[in-house]
Design a protein around this motif. Structure first.
Motif, PDB file in Angstrom:
ATOM      1  N   ASP A   1      17.562 -18.299 -16.442  1.00 25.89           N
ATOM      2  CA  ASP A   1      19.027 -18.320 -16.391  1.00 25.89           C
ATOM      3  C   ASP A   1      19.603 -18.781 -17.729  1.00 25.89           C
ATOM      4  OD1 ASP A   1      18.881 -17.501 -13.782  1.00 25.89           O
ATOM      5  OD2 ASP A   1      19.415 -19.436 -12.914  1.00 25.89           O
TER       6      ASP A   1
ATOM      7  N   THR B   1      25.719  -9.536 -15.380  1.00 24.59           N
ATOM      8  CA  THR B   1      25.911 -10.503 -14.295  1.00 24.59           C
ATOM      9  C   THR B   1      25.051 -10.183 -13.081  1.00 24.59           C
ATOM     10  OG1 THR B   1      27.815  -9.225 -13.488  1.00 24.59           O
ATOM     11  CG2 THR B   1      28.279 -11.085 -14.969  1.00 24.59           C
TER      12      THR B   1
ATOM     13  N   PHE C   1      22.340 -12.490 -11.674  1.00 25.93           N
ATOM     14  CA  PHE C   1      22.791 -13.745 -11.079  1.00 25.93           C
ATOM     15  C   PHE C   1      23.318 -13.548  -9.662  1.00 25.93           C
ATOM     16  CE2 PHE C   1      22.957 -14.559 -15.601  1.00 25.93           C
ATOM     17  CZ  PHE C   1      22.441 -15.846 -15.698  1.00 25.93           C
TER      18      PHE C   1
ATOM     19  N   LEU D   1      22.336 -16.647 -20.031  1.00 24.84           N
ATOM     20  CA  LEU D   1      23.728 -17.066 -19.856  1.00 24.84           C
ATOM     21  C   LEU D   1      24.605 -16.854 -21.091  1.00 24.84           C
ATOM     22  CD1 LEU D   1      23.435 -20.234 -17.595  1.00 24.84           C
ATOM     23  CD2 LEU D   1      24.814 -18.197 -17.139  1.00 24.84           C
TER      24      LEU D   1
ATOM     25  N   VAL E   1      27.474 -24.349 -15.897  1.00 24.97           N
ATOM     26  CA  VAL E   1      28.160 -24.282 -14.605  1.00 24.97           C
ATOM     27  C   VAL E   1      29.573 -24.839 -14.739  1.00 24.97           C
ATOM     28  CG1 VAL E   1      28.102 -25.044 -12.198  1.00 24.97           C
ATOM     29  CG2 VAL E   1      25.959 -24.471 -13.368  1.00 24.97           C
TER      30      VAL E   1
ATOM     31  N   LEU F   1      26.511 -18.585  -9.827  1.00 22.61           N
ATOM     32  CA  LEU F   1      25.941 -19.571 -10.748  1.00 22.61           C
ATOM     33  C   LEU F   1      25.943 -20.957 -10.113  1.00 22.61           C
ATOM     34  CD1 LEU F   1      24.761 -20.116 -13.525  1.00 22.61           C
ATOM     35  CD2 LEU F   1      27.097 -20.395 -14.406  1.00 22.61           C
TER      36      LEU F   1
END
Length: 274
Positions: free
Chosen positions: A140, A76, A79, A144, A234, A197
């Motif tokens: 991204d 993570t 991000f 993810l 998202v 995010l």
């Protein structure tokens, strides 16, 4: 905080602040933006942060970190930085937030920061800015799936801890308190990722909208498509849906998100040629 604890934490805090001022507090990263091991960032700063968080009366656990928790923090990390930092690079305040030395600041970030960096960076041609946004979104999207998997694994660990506590007798209250504190810490970190995010998506969308006005170009359509691919991830994060199987290509509603070009009202005014 006791006087002895205060004597311990003050030098560490002062050292962290001094390193931040010197630009040395940036956490080292490796491939795909994953965090790399560092004594300063993995031991010294977290130790100081735990003392400070304890003084703030926040939940603080001292359980050993599982492999799953370590994996989640590493995945993570990418991000939590670039999108909301100065000049779209690294902002040391994020590391102070991660280690709990400083307060959470990501609530204050506004989406125009990315676009400001983008438009003030010198490029040989304006379409290159579209390429930059497109590359950032794709990076991204590439990371993810594994990031969601790592969060799902941590949620499973927290459930297993709670089940073990409920089924095993004779476990000390201090252990139960530790389990509750670790669950809160993990949830705080997951919530931070979700905010990050959302912030990235909002920053990309803000940049694309303003690039469409400032320097219109057909390459914007590719960026818009990448942004549409990011939206379901998202939505899943906002629902806390990290364990759902699949690639994230859909948002579970059966509704296709319209692009900016499908909803755009075109200017059909005819301007006479002189």
């Amino acid at each position: 905080m006791s006087s002895s604890a205060g004597r311990l934490v003050r030098p560490l805090l002062l050292a962290a602040v001094a390193m931040l001022a010197a630009g040395c507090v940036a956490r080292p990263v490796g491939d795909f933006g994953r965090a790399q091991p560092s004594v300063l960032h993995d031991t010294v700063m977290p130790y100081a942060g735990k003392l400070i968080a304890t003084n703030r009366k926040e939940p603080v656990s001292n359980l050993n970190q599982t492999d799953q928790e370590r994996e989640m923090h590493d995945r993570t990390w990418r991000f939590l930085i670039a999108a909301h930092s100065r000049d779209w690079l690294f902002d040391g305040s994020v590391e102070l937030q991660r280690t709990r030395i400083g307060p959470a600041r990501d609530f204050r970030y506004t989406p125009e920061r990315y676009y400001t960096w983008l438009r003030t960076t010198q490029y040989q041609s304006s379409p290159t800015r579209y390429n930059t946004v497109g590359r950032h979104i794709l990076a991204d999207l590439d990371t993810l799936p594994t990031t969601f998997q790592s969060i799902c694994a941590v949620e499973a660990v927290d459930r297993q801890r709670r089940i073990a506590l409920a089924e095993l007798g004779g476990i000390e209250q201090s252990v139960a308190d530790n389990v509750a504190a670790r669950r809160t810490e993990n949830q705080w970190h997951i919530d931070w990722f979700v905010r990050a995010l959302n912030y990235r998506y909002d920053s990309y969308a803000y940049a694309l909208d303003h690039l469409l006005v400032e320097t219109p170009h057909e390459q914007s359509m590719g960026v818009d498509e990448n942004l549409r691919r990011l939206r379901p991830w998202v939505d899943r994060a906002n629902r806390g849906d990290f364990c759902m199987s699949g690639t994230g290509a859909g948002n579970g509603t059966g509704v296709t998100i319209p692009s900016r070009f499908q909803t755009m009202v075109y200017d059909r005014e005819v301007i006479p040629q002189k």
